[in-house]
Design a protein around this motif. Sequence first.
Motif, PDB file in Angstrom:
ATOM      1  N   ASP A  62       0.806  -1.221   0.000  1.00  0.00           N
ATOM      2  CA  ASP A  62       0.000   0.000   0.000  1.00  0.00           C
ATOM      3  C   ASP A  62       0.844   1.279   0.000  1.00  0.00           C
ATOM      4  O   ASP A  62       0.482   2.267  -0.637  1.00  0.00           O
ATOM      5  N   SER A  63       1.945   1.269   0.710  1.00  0.00           N
ATOM      6  CA  SER A  63       2.722   2.496   0.885  1.00  0.00           C
ATOM      7  C   SER A  63       3.398   2.980  -0.396  1.00  0.00           C
ATOM      8  O   SER A  63       3.861   4.119  -0.454  1.00  0.00           O
ATOM      9  N   VAL A  64       3.459   2.138  -1.428  1.00  0.00           N
ATOM     10  CA  VAL A  64       4.134   2.551  -2.663  1.00  0.00           C
ATOM     11  C   VAL A  64       3.172   2.635  -3.844  1.00  0.00           C
ATOM     12  O   VAL A  64       3.593   3.039  -4.943  1.00  0.00           O
ATOM     13  N   LYS A  65       1.933   2.278  -3.649  1.00  0.00           N
ATOM     14  CA  LYS A  65       0.967   2.327  -4.754  1.00  0.00           C
ATOM     15  C   LYS A  65       0.868   3.741  -5.309  1.00  0.00           C
ATOM     16  O   LYS A  65       0.773   4.713  -4.572  1.00  0.00           O
ATOM     17  N   GLY A  66       0.898   3.839  -6.633  1.00  0.00           N
ATOM     18  CA  GLY A  66       0.830   5.130  -7.285  1.00  0.00           C
ATOM     19  C   GLY A  66       2.169   5.825  -7.413  1.00  0.00           C
ATOM     20  O   GLY A  66       2.273   6.841  -8.117  1.00  0.00           O
ATOM     21  N   ARG A  67       3.199   5.308  -6.750  1.00  0.00           N
ATOM     22  CA  ARG A  67       4.537   5.925  -6.828  1.00  0.00           C
ATOM     23  C   ARG A  67       5.563   5.001  -7.479  1.00  0.00           C
ATOM     24  O   ARG A  67       6.463   5.471  -8.175  1.00  0.00           O
ATOM     25  N   PHE A  68       5.452   3.710  -7.234  1.00  0.00           N
ATOM     26  CA  PHE A  68       6.409   2.736  -7.761  1.00  0.00           C
ATOM     27  C   PHE A  68       5.757   1.902  -8.852  1.00  0.00           C
ATOM     28  O   PHE A  68       4.559   1.611  -8.804  1.00  0.00           O
ATOM     29  N   THR A  69       6.567   1.484  -9.817  1.00  0.00           N
ATOM     30  CA  THR A  69       6.101   0.601 -10.883  1.00  0.00           C
ATOM     31  C   THR A  69       7.106  -0.515 -11.102  1.00  0.00           C
ATOM     32  O   THR A  69       8.301  -0.242 -11.321  1.00  0.00           O
ATOM     33  N   ILE A  70       6.627  -1.740 -11.032  1.00  0.00           N
ATOM     34  CA  ILE A  70       7.477  -2.886 -11.323  1.00  0.00           C
ATOM     35  C   ILE A  70       7.224  -3.319 -12.768  1.00  0.00           C
ATOM     36  O   ILE A  70       6.088  -3.293 -13.251  1.00  0.00           O
ATOM     37  N   SER A  71       8.293  -3.700 -13.445  1.00  0.00           N
ATOM     38  CA  SER A  71       8.165  -4.183 -14.814  1.00  0.00           C
ATOM     39  C   SER A  71       9.282  -5.180 -15.075  1.00  0.00           C
ATOM     40  O   SER A  71      10.231  -5.276 -14.299  1.00  0.00           O
ATOM     41  N   ARG A  72       9.147  -5.903 -16.164  1.00  0.00           N
ATOM     42  CA  ARG A  72      10.181  -6.866 -16.508  1.00  0.00           C
ATOM     43  C   ARG A  72      10.332  -6.943 -18.021  1.00  0.00           C
ATOM     44  O   ARG A  72       9.379  -6.703 -18.774  1.00  0.00           O
ATOM     45  N   ASP A  73      11.536  -7.279 -18.433  1.00  0.00           N
ATOM     46  CA  ASP A  73      11.847  -7.498 -19.843  1.00  0.00           C
ATOM     47  C   ASP A  73      12.445  -8.894 -19.927  1.00  0.00           C
ATOM     48  O   ASP A  73      13.632  -9.088 -19.619  1.00  0.00           O
ATOM     49  N   ASN A  74      11.646  -9.846 -20.324  1.00  0.00           N
ATOM     50  CA  ASN A  74      12.129 -11.232 -20.341  1.00  0.00           C
ATOM     51  C   ASN A  74      13.201 -11.451 -21.403  1.00  0.00           C
ATOM     52  O   ASN A  74      14.027 -12.354 -21.268  1.00  0.00           O
ATOM     53  N   ALA A  75      13.215 -10.629 -22.426  1.00  0.00           N
ATOM     54  CA  ALA A  75      14.264 -10.753 -23.446  1.00  0.00           C
ATOM     55  C   ALA A  75      15.617 -10.322 -22.906  1.00  0.00           C
ATOM     56  O   ALA A  75      16.661 -10.779 -23.387  1.00  0.00           O
ATOM     57  N   LYS A  76      15.600  -9.444 -21.899  1.00  0.00           N
ATOM     58  CA  LYS A  76      16.842  -8.946 -21.307  1.00  0.00           C
ATOM     59  C   LYS A  76      17.114  -9.564 -19.944  1.00  0.00           C
ATOM     60  O   LYS A  76      18.069  -9.172 -19.264  1.00  0.00           O
ATOM     61  N   ASN A  77      16.268 -10.504 -19.519  1.00  0.00           N
ATOM     62  CA  ASN A  77      16.447 -11.143 -18.197  1.00  0.00           C
ATOM     63  C   ASN A  77      16.553 -10.107 -17.081  1.00  0.00           C
ATOM     64  O   ASN A  77      17.400 -10.228 -16.181  1.00  0.00           O
TER      65      ASN A  77
END
Length: 124
Positions: A62-77
């Motif tokens: 809850d404390s990071v919602k709206g401020r942090f974004t997690i993402s991933r690039d499986n081609a770049k591991n």
Amino acid sequence: QVQLVESGGGLVQAGGSLRLSCAASGRTFSSYAMGWFRQAPGKEREIVAAVSRSAGNTYYTDSVKGRFTISRDNAKNTVYLQMNSLKPEDTAVYYCAARNSPILPMSRYEYNYWGQGTQVTVSS
């Protein structure tokens, strides 16, 4: 087996941004759910965000919602944590973690592999 190496930590003023990266070794990165955790001095390690192996599901504390974004690039591991509007209370060592799982683990006890951590310090 997977090895994880975090980068991108540093010192930033409150309100600033940082982008953490976690590079994974191995050829099966896309099989792993990934999480970002943090641990401040004297506190328990807590989950910040997690992403499923296909990036179809994400979780944020809850404390990071709206401020942090997690993402991933499986081609770049690689998995990322974009941190905006940083606050002094975000100061901690940030760790990435991996688990070979089709579901989205949200407990630190569910993750098998950990990086060495990267320090994030937010000054007021």
